[in-house]
Design an enzyme around this catalytic site. Structure first.
Site, PDB file in Angstrom:
ATOM      1  N   SER A   1      13.704  -0.671  -9.316  1.00 30.59           N
ATOM      2  CA  SER A   1      12.944   0.533  -8.963  1.00 30.59           C
ATOM      3  C   SER A   1      12.845   1.515 -10.135  1.00 30.59           C
ATOM      4  CB  SER A   1      13.624   1.236  -7.780  1.00 30.59           C
ATOM      5  OG  SER A   1      12.991   2.475  -7.547  1.00 30.59           O
TER       6      SER A   1
ATOM      7  N   THR B   1      11.449   2.015   0.398  1.00 28.05           N
ATOM      8  CA  THR B   1      10.498   1.029  -0.100  1.00 28.05           C
ATOM      9  C   THR B   1      10.727  -0.267   0.668  1.00 28.05           C
ATOM     10  OG1 THR B   1       9.571   0.035  -2.087  1.00 28.05           O
ATOM     11  CG2 THR B   1      11.952   0.408  -2.120  1.00 28.05           C
TER      12      THR B   1
ATOM     13  N   LYS C   1       9.836   0.438   5.196  1.00 31.46           N
ATOM     14  CA  LYS C   1       8.865   1.487   5.521  1.00 31.46           C
ATOM     15  C   LYS C   1       8.524   1.566   7.014  1.00 31.46           C
ATOM     16  CE  LYS C   1       6.799   1.668   0.935  1.00 31.46           C
ATOM     17  NZ  LYS C   1       5.562   1.825   0.156  1.00 31.46           N
TER      18      LYS C   1
ATOM     19  N   ASN D   1       7.415   6.490   3.693  1.00 28.50           N
ATOM     20  CA  ASN D   1       8.038   6.213   2.386  1.00 28.50           C
ATOM     21  C   ASN D   1       8.891   7.386   1.915  1.00 28.50           C
ATOM     22  OD1 ASN D   1       6.118   8.075   1.539  1.00 28.50           O
ATOM     23  ND2 ASN D   1       5.793   7.032  -0.408  1.00 28.50           N
TER      24      ASN D   1
ATOM     25  N   ASP E   1       2.144   7.489   0.100  1.00 22.56           N
ATOM     26  CA  ASP E   1       1.492   6.404  -0.644  1.00 22.56           C
ATOM     27  C   ASP E   1      -0.022   6.613  -0.743  1.00 22.56           C
ATOM     28  OD1 ASP E   1       3.749   4.903  -1.310  1.00 22.56           O
ATOM     29  OD2 ASP E   1       3.716   3.810   0.587  1.00 22.56           O
TER      30      ASP E   1
ATOM     31  N   GLY F   1       0.396  -4.343   4.401  1.00 17.73           N
ATOM     32  CA  GLY F   1       0.985  -3.016   4.533  1.00 17.73           C
ATOM     33  C   GLY F   1       0.437  -2.042   3.504  1.00 17.73           C
ATOM     34  N   ALA F   2       0.169  -2.524   2.291  1.00 17.48           N
ATOM     35  CA  ALA F   2      -0.332  -1.635   1.240  1.00 17.48           C
ATOM     36  C   ALA F   2      -1.683  -1.043   1.652  1.00 17.48           C
ATOM     37  CB  ALA F   2      -0.465  -2.397  -0.079  1.00 17.48           C
TER      38      ALA F   2
ATOM     39  N   THR G   1      -6.971 -13.848   5.240  1.00 19.97           N
ATOM     40  CA  THR G   1      -6.915 -14.006   6.694  1.00 19.97           C
ATOM     41  C   THR G   1      -7.841 -12.957   7.317  1.00 19.97           C
ATOM     42  OG1 THR G   1      -4.595 -14.598   6.390  1.00 19.97           O
ATOM     43  CG2 THR G   1      -5.310 -14.147   8.654  1.00 19.97           C
TER      44      THR G   1
ATOM     45  N   ARG H   1      -6.806 -10.276  10.025  1.00 19.11           N
ATOM     46  CA  ARG H   1      -6.021  -9.089   9.624  1.00 19.11           C
ATOM     47  C   ARG H   1      -6.953  -7.983   9.144  1.00 19.11           C
ATOM     48  NH1 ARG H   1      -0.949 -10.006   5.701  1.00 19.11           N
ATOM     49  NH2 ARG H   1       0.105  -8.292   6.753  1.00 19.11           N
TER      50      ARG H   1
ATOM     51  N   GLY I   1      -1.753   0.553 -10.938  1.00 21.00           N
ATOM     52  CA  GLY I   1      -1.205   1.429  -9.894  1.00 21.00           C
ATOM     53  C   GLY I   1       0.012   2.231 -10.324  1.00 21.00           C
TER      54      GLY I   1
END
Ligand code: ATR
Length: 272
Positions: A17, A64, A68, A89, A104, A131-132, A154, A157, A238
């Protein structure tokens, strides 16, 4: 002497991290002494670890992967981005318990603004529906883009996320082989960069002067950077989102927002 602000990030794994370094930079920027530690925490240990932090005088934490969603259950109140993302987060302790936040998505928006990337009226394409992506859709839709298209390996989703966020604006979800429609901004939110590749994106999805922003940074950003360069699109990593979400968490804890650009200048040389 002012006592240092006790903070921690919990996750599993956690050893890589960058958060302790980023919050250390913020503390030095603003003259606030911080004691910010990275602590490995499997999901079932989160309640105990948070109690330990509080008992040691801790006032805030970051969560993280994979914590989360688990973290939601530890919070007595959630901010809107956390409710929309169904993930937290950032936690802040008050007299009655932990308050939950999700910085985030707001951190991404802050970074896109820093980069001069327009969101209002933009046609935004997002690759990935994990999730992001769930974490960024609420704050992105709040900027009133013309539309958001989520493409995912997919398809179900992607369609599921589109349905979940449809009350906030124009959003659709498709499989990666859906017929292309032109977009102005690509947000790469799959985890594929970690394996050194980039999902195949057929031509026609982006206008010639499109911007590309990868939620990954460092090594994991390389495949997207090379891919975008081949087509002449400007791509950003990012890392700025990571620093942006941290800056907003620091502001929640201290009331002061550190400079993202100044912290990035210290980190960039090593990581991009
Ligand atoms: P995160 O929380 O980082 O978003 P996740 O929920 O595991 O992680 O989601 C990872 C994303 O990367 C998903 O969109 C996933 O696609 P699927 O929903 O089809 O699994 C995408 N992804 C991972 N590996 C991929 C691959 N080899 N090709 C295309 N997409 C991939």
């Amino acid at each position: 002497m002012t006592p240092s602000l006790r903070l921690a990030v919990f996750g599993d794994p956690i050893s890589h991290s960058l958060s302790p370094r980023i919050h250390g930079l913020f503390g030095r920027q603003l003259g606030i002494e911080v004691d910010y530690r990275a602590i490995r925490c499997p999901e079932d240990e989160l309640p105990a670890k948070l109690s330990e932090l509080a008992a040691a005088g801790g006032i805030g934490a970051n969560l993280t992967l994979p914590l989360k969603q688990t973290g939601l259950r530890q919070c007595r109140q959630l901010d809107r981005p956390a409710r929309l993302a169904r993930a937290v987060n950032t936690l802040k302790l008050d007299e009655q318990g932990w308050l939950g936040f999700n910085t985030d998505g707001p951190g991404l928006v802050l970074d896109l603004e820093r980069l001069g990337i327009a969101l209002t009226d933009a046609r935004i394409l997002i690759l990935g529906a994990g999730g992001a992506t769930a974490g960024i859709l609420g704050p992105l839709l709040a900027k009133k883009p013309a539309c958001i298209t989520v493409l995912n390996r997919t398809a179900a989703r992607a369609a599921g996320l589109a349905e979940r966020f449809a009350h906030l604006g124009a959003i659709a979800g498709h499989s990666l082989d859906a017929p292309a429609q032109a977009h102005d901004l690509l947000l790469q939110a799959t985890s594929l960069g970690h394996s050194g590749t980039m999902p195949a994106l057929p031509a026609g999805w982006l206008v010639p002067d499109a911007r590309v922003y990868d939620l990954n940074y460092g090594q994991a950003h390389r495949p997207v950077a090379h891919w975008a360069e081949r087509y002449g699109w400007k791509a950003d990593s990012g890392l700025g989102m990571l620093v942006g979400q941290a800056a907003l968490a620091f502001e929640i804890w201290t009331g002061q927002r550190p400079s993202v650009s100044a912290a990035l200048a210290s980190l960039d040389a090593d990581l991009n």
